[in-house]
Design an enzyme around this catalytic site. Structure first.
Site, PDB file in Angstrom:
ATOM      1  N   ASP A 128      11.950  38.688 -37.656  1.00  0.00           N
ATOM      2  CA  ASP A 128      11.086  37.511 -37.479  1.00  0.00           C
ATOM      3  C   ASP A 128      11.716  36.642 -36.391  1.00  0.00           C
ATOM      4  OD1 ASP A 128       9.226  35.540 -37.886  1.00  0.00           O
ATOM      5  OD2 ASP A 128       9.893  34.983 -39.904  1.00  0.00           O
ATOM      6  N   GLU A 144      14.691  28.673 -38.419  1.00  0.00           N
ATOM      7  CA  GLU A 144      13.564  28.408 -37.536  1.00  0.00           C
ATOM      8  C   GLU A 144      13.142  26.944 -37.482  1.00  0.00           C
ATOM      9  OE1 GLU A 144       9.768  29.944 -39.013  1.00  0.00           O
ATOM     10  OE2 GLU A 144      10.872  30.996 -40.573  1.00  0.00           O
ATOM     11  N   ASP A 172     -17.291  52.058 -42.994  1.00  0.00           N
ATOM     12  CA  ASP A 172     -16.423  53.073 -43.594  1.00  0.00           C
ATOM     13  C   ASP A 172     -15.104  53.216 -42.835  1.00  0.00           C
ATOM     14  OD1 ASP A 172     -17.334  54.218 -41.323  1.00  0.00           O
ATOM     15  OD2 ASP A 172     -18.086  56.064 -42.252  1.00  0.00           O
ATOM     16  N   GLU A 174      13.362  30.616 -33.552  1.00  0.00           N
ATOM     17  CA  GLU A 174      13.610  31.301 -34.824  1.00  0.00           C
ATOM     18  C   GLU A 174      14.415  32.571 -34.608  1.00  0.00           C
ATOM     19  OE1 GLU A 174      10.069  32.927 -36.743  1.00  0.00           O
ATOM     20  OE2 GLU A 174      11.131  32.931 -38.665  1.00  0.00           O
ATOM     21  N   ARG A 228       9.425  25.888 -31.365  1.00  0.00           N
ATOM     22  CA  ARG A 228      10.133  26.474 -32.513  1.00  0.00           C
ATOM     23  C   ARG A 228      11.047  27.551 -31.954  1.00  0.00           C
ATOM     24  NH1 ARG A 228       6.210  27.433 -35.643  1.00  0.00           N
ATOM     25  NH2 ARG A 228       5.729  29.650 -35.475  1.00  0.00           N
ATOM     26  N   ASP A 231       5.633  33.596 -31.944  1.00  0.00           N
ATOM     27  CA  ASP A 231       6.322  33.955 -33.191  1.00  0.00           C
ATOM     28  C   ASP A 231       5.870  35.365 -33.521  1.00  0.00           C
ATOM     29  OD1 ASP A 231       7.135  34.339 -35.827  1.00  0.00           O
ATOM     30  OD2 ASP A 231       6.597  32.307 -36.465  1.00  0.00           O
ATOM     31  N   TYR A 234       6.959  19.562 -33.461  1.00  0.00           N
ATOM     32  CA  TYR A 234       5.563  19.721 -33.051  1.00  0.00           C
ATOM     33  C   TYR A 234       4.971  18.330 -32.877  1.00  0.00           C
ATOM     34  CZ  TYR A 234       6.930  23.982 -35.455  1.00  0.00           C
ATOM     35  OH  TYR A 234       7.628  25.090 -35.874  1.00  0.00           O
ATOM     36  N   HIS A 245       8.113  21.874 -41.749  1.00  0.00           N
ATOM     37  CA  HIS A 245       8.272  23.086 -42.567  1.00  0.00           C
ATOM     38  C   HIS A 245       9.748  23.317 -42.892  1.00  0.00           C
ATOM     39  CE1 HIS A 245       9.614  25.247 -38.952  1.00  0.00           C
ATOM     40  NE2 HIS A 245       8.521  24.851 -38.318  1.00  0.00           N
ATOM     41  N   HIS A 295      13.518  31.272 -44.501  1.00  0.00           N
ATOM     42  CA  HIS A 295      13.099  32.020 -45.696  1.00  0.00           C
ATOM     43  C   HIS A 295      13.873  33.328 -45.715  1.00  0.00           C
ATOM     44  CE1 HIS A 295      10.652  34.371 -42.831  1.00  0.00           C
ATOM     45  NE2 HIS A 295      10.319  33.206 -42.305  1.00  0.00           N
ATOM     46  N   HIS A 328       8.257  37.298 -45.425  1.00  0.00           N
ATOM     47  CA  HIS A 328       8.696  36.271 -46.376  1.00  0.00           C
ATOM     48  C   HIS A 328       9.114  37.060 -47.610  1.00  0.00           C
ATOM     49  CE1 HIS A 328       5.879  33.191 -44.242  1.00  0.00           C
ATOM     50  NE2 HIS A 328       6.971  33.448 -43.560  1.00  0.00           N
ATOM     51  N   HIS A 340       0.269  28.424 -38.099  1.00  0.00           N
ATOM     52  CA  HIS A 340       0.003  29.866 -38.263  1.00  0.00           C
ATOM     53  C   HIS A 340      -1.170  30.335 -37.402  1.00  0.00           C
ATOM     54  CE1 HIS A 340       2.384  30.339 -42.278  1.00  0.00           C
ATOM     55  NE2 HIS A 340       3.145  30.339 -41.207  1.00  0.00           N
TER      56      HIS A 340
HETATM   57  N1  GLY Z   1       6.396  34.500 -38.870  1.00  0.00           N
HETATM   58  C1  GLY Z   1       6.188  33.639 -39.962  1.00  0.00           C
HETATM   59  C2  GLY Z   1       7.350  32.785 -40.174  1.00  0.00           C
HETATM   60  O1  GLY Z   1       8.077  32.488 -39.259  1.00  0.00           O
HETATM   61  O2  GLY Z   1       7.626  32.385 -41.275  1.00  0.00           O
HETATM   62 MN    MN Z   2       9.899  32.965 -40.265  1.00  0.00          MN
HETATM   63 MN    MN Z   3       8.259  33.741 -37.563  1.00  0.00          MN
END
Ligand code: GLY
Ligand code: MN
Ligand code: MN
Length: 436
Positions: A263, A376, A39, A400, A398, A252, A380, A342, A346, A353, A235
């Site tokens: 982000d 970003e 609960d 970003e 990365r 991240d 890798y 990737h 975004h 996102h 992720h």
């Molecule tokens: N934190 C998720 C991305 O960088 O898209």
């Molecule tokens: Mn991002």
């Molecule tokens: Mn991110």
């Protein structure tokens, strides 16, 4: 004082109603509490569309917009301030206060929804609703009974209309995102200073959460704290590995303020010093990050940042002999994709996102003042990759930033998060911060 004013929410509702035909109405639902186990519940997070139109942070409420009435009428259905409910769960706004606090025309208890909605349907030929929302779809049988097969044809998805409004940010929204970015940057810098071999990924996550909560913010998404091999999963949110001397740490993480996210990703050496292979990859990703940011300018296609990052990374990977050249050929064959798999960014806003198309009439959309993107790029290299020299294996970087398009060029909202190699090494060497 909240950063987004009551009148801004009213103007968003009016802008939405202006796009709707006079014989239509919109029904938009708040999120509900989600069970975590038994609960207990997850912490409540309002649906971004509902938050955008109301600023109201209670579950289960319903907003109805009726454009045909006078200048457009707005009605909210929300929880009554029942004494027993409030004894356990704390204060709720209640329908009466809602009119004054949210600036809607009328507030009613949730129980009144079915009856009042029936009356509102008079003369309505189209209903806009979020078609993926359980509250709304549960109400549909009532409406279906009234309209029969007609409703099926006249039921339209509200989400694209709201998505379009959310795409370009107002100055108040940019202030909220700026606040989120400043707190997220402070959290990242603190995480960098806290890092040392022998700590655990979750302890770095604790540093991030501490900073967010300390400033009255909260994580906008689960932080990715990825030491060494953890970063091979893009992720990764497990955050259970030990930080090992010689490995990189990729983090991240960003927080949200009034629902607006920042982000950020930063990558740094757990030892406090990049080795030469890590340094070479880091410099390349940083160059791609900076080249891509320079393309976040009004009038450019959204895609220009990605093209700049891809060119830089592809060129660098050929130079470092990680992929085969020549560069033109490597670009054409997309050989970089094995290591940079990737997109470069975004849209960001109420959702990390965020809403906003990536193609308009088959073309990359043109950047406008007030749009906000991430930049970003990353590289890798798997620890098991036998196609590269051993020194490269296991390196994942990365970098970003959250960047607003503005009249004065790219505005890097996350610029307070350090990212130059000398800044990172100096901060790690000179800090006297020791997490407990
Ligand atoms: N934190 C998720 C991305 O960088 O898209
Ligand atoms: Mn991002
Ligand atoms: Mn991110």
């Amino acid at each position: 004082m909240p950063l987004i004013a009551k009148r801004e929410f009213a103007s968003r509702r009016n802008r939405l109603m202006k796009q709707m035909p006079a014989n239509s109405l919109a029904v938009i639902a708040a999120s509900s509490l989600q069970t975590r186990s038994g609960d207990t519940h997850y912490r409540f997070r309002q649906h971004s569309d509902f938050l955008y139109l109301t600023g109201f942070n209670e579950p289960d409420a319903i907003l109805v917009l009726v454009p045909r009435r006078a200048k457009g009428e707005t009605i909210i259905f929300c929880r009554d301030p029942d004494a027993e409910y409030q004894r356990w769960n704390g204060e709720v706004l209640g329908p009466e206060q809602a009119e004054q606090k949210l600036g809607v025309d009328h507030g009613f208890g949730l129980d009144a929804f079915t009856d009042i909605a029936e009356g509102l349907l008079e003369g309505i030929e189209q209903i806009y609703a979020p078609l993926d929302n359980a509250t709304i779809t549960q109400a549909l049988p009532t409406w279906q009974a009234r309209y029969g097969t007609k409703l099926g044809e006249q039921l339209l998805d509200i989400q694209p209309l709201i998505a379009d409004l959310r795409w370009v940010k107002s100055s108040a929204e940019l202030r909220a995102m700026g606040a989120a970015a400043t707190i997220s940057s402070a959290a990242m810098n603190r995480a960098i200073e806290a890092t040392r071999p022998g700590l655990w990924e979750y302890q770095i996550a604790a540093e991030l959460h501490h900073t967010y909560l300390w400033h009255g913010a909260e994580a906008a998404y689960l932080p990715i704290v990825a030491a060494g091999q953890s970063a091979e999963a893009l992720h990764y949110v497990d955050n259970q590995r030990e930080l090992r001397d010689g490995d990189l740490l990729l983090v991240d993480a960003g927080c949200e303020v009034e629902g607006y996210a920042a982000d950020i990703t930063r990558t740094w050496p757990i030892s406090g010093q990049f080795n030469s292979a890590q340094r070479a990859i880091y410099q390349l990703v940083l160059a791609a990050n900076e080249a891509a940011i320079a393309e976040v300018v009004m009038g450019n296609p959204y895609d220009a940042a990605h093209q700049a990052a891809v060119k830089m990374i592809c060129h660098g990977l050929v130079q470092l002999k990680i992929i085969d050249g020549p560069v033109d050929e490597a670009l054409k064959q997309q050989r970089y994709k094995k290591y940079f798999m990737h997109a470069t960014g975004h849209w960001v806003g109420l959702d990390v996102h965020d809403t906003g198309p990536y193609k308009v009439a088959g073309q990359s959309p043109v950047l406008e003042d007030g749009m906000v993107v991430t930049v970003e790029p990353g590289i890798y290299i798997d620890s098991t990759d036998q196609t590269v020299a051993p020194k490269w294996r296991g390196i994942a970087v990365r970098i970003e930033d959250t960047v607003a398009v503005s009249q004065n060029g790219p505005r890097v909202l996350t610029s307070a998060a350090i990212k130059q190699i000398d800044q990172i090494e100096t901060a790690m060497r000179e800090t006297d911060y020791a997490p407990v």
